[in-house]
Design an enzyme around this catalytic site. Structure first.
Site: not given
Length: 374
Positions: A63, A65, A97, A213, A308
């Site tokens: 993380h 931190e 944390c 495509d 998309e």
């Protein structure tokens, strides 16, 4: 690096605003790479000097931190930690944390937002305060809600945050008659789309887009191919050809295929042998249930998905009220009256008109307008 801190947080002390702005900039570095965890940024400051910085690492750990504390080492004693989301307080795959912050001797924590995770939800801030650490919450909260929108959406709505990307011509068309693709935007806009992909956990397209495509759906910026998100294809009848790019390159970039209960198990097994993941959801007359698709993606850890293509998929997502943000690219080229609309079954302003305009970017001859729900 210029940090317009006072403009971003006008009611905050100048130093606090500046350092929190830096924390946000750091957190955005790995946006799209930390799922299922949020992309958090953190900085540690002592005597107005930056002594530590960190951001959530790929895969969600370590993380931010922990990274900042590792960087600061003994200088963290008596320092201030600025962090874009509440430090965790529960034992997950890594220790809390909050405990590491306490052990390091941090004197003050400036946290932008309480974490909606039910395993945290204020308990991280509470644990720090109980140990005598001064805790200030709320600086940059609006920016934190935007940056951590995927994390928040997944925890509160059980689905990812959805960004619908569309490209329309100068006369508002998305393609040629017969759903044939047409060049709409230029090279600068294409690079911007790759950047957007790099900050998304997944890209979603319909089978029609793949068939017409044969897109790669990757991030083709120098040195950033590894940031290509998971490719999600909606294919109710499992007619995805094995020679398409999304299947042929599945070992390099993951491809997940969503289908209905109707296709044979053999077709599913063939795709799985190629390396694709296959998920089955309910359908209505061949149209996959978009809510179920998003629910499964959230269960897999996806927090941010960019839709998309094409107009049919975009229209179904919009009609179901599942679009949280629109990225609308407008090209300078004309297509003509025979072109197809970007949203099937809905005028474009039927969607964007219900949202707030977030900003406009100029991309060579093209523009990018961003809209988001209030």
């Amino acid at each position: 690096m210029s940090l317009p801190a006072e403009k971003n947080f006008p009611n905050a002390a100048a130093d606090d605003a500046r350092f929190m702005t830096l924390a946000f900039a750091l957190g955005r570095r790995n946006l799209g790479r930390t799922w299922p965890n949020p992309a958090v940024g953190a900085v540690i400051v002592k005597d107005n000097i930056l002594v530590g910085r960190g951001w959530t690492q790929p895969g969600g750990r370590p993380h931010a931190e922990i990274e900042a504390l590792r960087h600061a080492k003994k200088a963290a004693q008596g320092a201030t930690l600025y962090v874009t989301l509440e430090p965790c307080s529960h034992q997950g795959k890594t220790p809390p944390c909050a405990d590491a912050i306490i052990k390091a001797g941090i004197a003050r924590v400036v946290s932008a937002l309480e974490d909606p995770n039910p395993e945290v939800t204020g308990s991280g801030h509470k644990r720090l305060a109980e140990k005598g650490i001064k805790v200030d919450v709320g600086l940059g909260a609006e920016e934190a809600r935007r940056m951590h929108a995927g994390h928040i959406m997944r925890l509160t709505k059980r689905r990812p945050y959805v960004i619908l990307k569309m490209a329309v011509s100068a006369d508002g068309k998305a393609g040629l008659a017969g759903r044939k693709p047409a060049p709409i935007t230029g090279d600068v806009a294409r690079v911007r789309v790759w950047q957007m992909r790099a900050s998304s956990d997944a890209i979603m397209v319909g089978i029609g887009t793949v068939l017409s495509d044969n897109p790669q759906l990757t991030c083709r910026l120098p040195g950033m191919f590894e940031r290509s998100p998971v490719r999600v294809v909606l294919d109710a009848t499992l007619k995805l050809p094995l020679m398409t790019s999304v299947v042929a390159t599945v070992r390099e970039t993951p491809t997940w295929v969503f289908t209905s209960s109707r296709p044979s198990g053999i077709a599913e097994e063939i795709l799985q042998q190629k390396g694709c993941k296959v998920f089955r959801v309910s359908d209505d007359d061949g149209q996959l249930n978009p809510e179920e698709v998003l629910k499964v993606l959230a269960e897999q850890g996806i927090t941010r998905v960019m839709v998309e293509g094409g107009p049919k998929l975009a229209g179904s997502m919009a009609a179901a009220g599942l679009v949280d943000e629109v990225a609308l690219l407008r090209g300078a080229r004309m297509i003509g009256d025979t072109g197809i609309a970007p949203l099937e079954g809905m005028p474009l302003d039927g969607l964007t008109g219900q949202m707030q305009a977030r900003g406009r970017e100029t991309l060579g001859p093209d523009t990018l307008d961003t809209f988001a729900r209030a």
